[in-house]
Design an enzyme around this catalytic site. Structure first.
Site, short mmCIF file in Angstrom:
data_model
loop_
_atom_site.label_atom_id
_atom_site.label_comp_id
_atom_site.label_asym_id
_atom_site.label_seq_id
_atom_site.Cartn_x
_atom_site.Cartn_y
_atom_site.Cartn_z
CG HIS A 104 -20.23 8.62 -44.26
ND1 HIS A 104 -21.39 8.23 -43.63
CD2 HIS A 104 -20.56 9.73 -44.97
CE1 HIS A 104 -22.37 9.05 -43.97
NE2 HIS A 104 -21.89 9.99 -44.79
CG ASP A 106 -20.51 13.76 -46.27
OD1 ASP A 106 -20.94 12.60 -46.15
OD2 ASP A 106 -21.14 14.76 -45.85
CG HIS A 259 -22.02 12.51 -41.16
ND1 HIS A 259 -20.87 12.96 -41.75
CD2 HIS A 259 -22.86 12.23 -42.18
CE1 HIS A 259 -21.02 12.98 -43.06
NE2 HIS A 259 -22.22 12.53 -43.35
NE ARG A 274 -23.58 15.76 -49.20
CZ ARG A 274 -23.00 14.62 -49.54
NH1 ARG A 274 -22.95 13.62 -48.67
NH2 ARG A 274 -22.50 14.43 -50.74
C1 OGA Z 1 -25.02 13.34 -45.72
C2 OGA Z 1 -25.46 12.32 -44.78
C3 OGA Z 1 -27.00 12.02 -42.98
C4 OGA Z 1 -28.45 12.25 -42.72
O1 OGA Z 1 -25.84 14.22 -46.05
O2 OGA Z 1 -23.86 13.31 -46.12
O3 OGA Z 1 -24.75 11.37 -44.52
O4 OGA Z 1 -28.81 12.24 -41.55
N1 OGA Z 1 -26.64 12.54 -44.22
O5 OGA Z 1 -29.22 12.41 -43.66
MN MN Z 2 -22.73 11.82 -45.32
#
Ligand code: OGA
Ligand code: MN
Length: 283
Positions: A104, A106, A259, A274
């Site tokens: 995806h 974000d 990611h 995040r």
């Molecule tokens: C995010 C996500 C991936 C992770 O923070 O948006 O998808 O490795 N994280 O935690």
């Molecule tokens: Mn993400």
């Protein structure tokens, strides 16, 4: 053989792969002057995902850094950090298996999606819990000229509840007014091929997690074209895999990458937080 570090705008940049990704050394993100911040942002657009080890950030320091890059998104449903409402926390352990394990970009399900994500690793399992990124510009470049022409005229619909758990969907669809719900979760329509506002490069803007359909096509056509693109994006030559250590910060450009979190570490603990910097309407 190691690739020699080179200096862009005063930064020690260590490329991680042929096409994208870099480790930056010798930078304390909590004490950056404006020129160095501008160099970091330029490197971010160029390398698409940057890693900074040894950042002993508090939640407040993470938020303060993220705000220097733009306004922050507040996630409508994910868990927030107890000291900072602007941070999403992804915490998994023996009671909760890891999520985010589907490709995806974000928050692509809103009209003006997130441009940068800034992730701080608080606790990482002894083994596993890596994150993968893909280079959506390289993926676009890897298509035939015929398919590029065809895709260039299409849009893609993005929706947070593409794969809802029935309870969560029922609860959220019963809450609030319909316009506010659509603004928070979609569905929203974006160009299927987007053009980066800084460097003008094109990239594929469809993801397995959030893209529901291509409205210009019949349902069967849409399903098959999306499946073709998802399979194309799966090619390892577009990917980068990162093995974390606690206190590493990753910053990535969601306009040119996707990611996923590899959820292989259950029942070990993994906890990251995040910040998400809002961007422009995709074009
Ligand atoms: C995010 C996500 C991936 C992770 O923070 O948006 O998808 O490795 N994280 O935690
Ligand atoms: Mn993400």
């Amino acid at each position: 053989m190691t690739i020699a570090a080179h200096i862009d705008g005063g930064l020690a940049v260590h490329p991680l792969a042929v096409r994208f990704g870099a480790r930056i050394e010798g930078v304390d993100l909590s004490a950056l002057d404006d020129d160095t911040l501008a160099a970091v942002e330029a490197a971010l657009v160029q390398y698409k995902v940057l890693f900074f080890a040894g950042q002993r950030w508090t939640a407040a320091q993470q938020v303060a850094f993220a705000r220097r890059l733009g306004d922050l998104h507040r996630h409508p449903v994910f868990d927030r950090h107890r000291d900072a409402d602007e941070l999403v926390v992804f915490a998994y352990d023996e009671t909760r298996r890891g999520a985010n394990d589907t490709w995806h970009s974000d928050v692509s399900f809103v009209a003006e999606p997130v441009k940068y994500s800034i992730l701080h690793a608080e606790e990482i399992p002894p083994l596993g819990g890596d994150t993968l990124w893909l280079d959506a510009e390289a993926a676009y470049d890897g298509l035939s000229a015929f398919l590029k022409d065809f895709l260039g005229n299409l849009t893609s619909e993005h929706f947070f509840f593409k794969n809802p758990t029935p309870d969560a969907l029922a609860r959220l669809l019963a809450e609030g007014d319909a316009d506010a719900r659509t603004a928070a979760f979609g569905p929203v329509v974006h160009p299927l091929v987007r053009t980066h506002p800084v460097n003008g490069r094109r990239s594929l803007y469809v993801s397995r997690a959030f893209t529901t359909r291509i409205p210009e096509l019949t349902p069967i056509e849409s399903d098959h074209v999306l499946r073709l693109l998802f399979e194309h994006l799966d090619k390892p030559e577009f990917h980068l895999r990162w093995q974390w250590q606690a206190d590493t910060v990753a910053i990535w450009d969601n306009r040119s990458t996707q990611h996923l979190a590899v959820s292989d570490y259950f029942p070990a603990r993994r906890r990251v937080r995040r910040a998400a910097v809002l961007g422009e309407r995709p074009r």
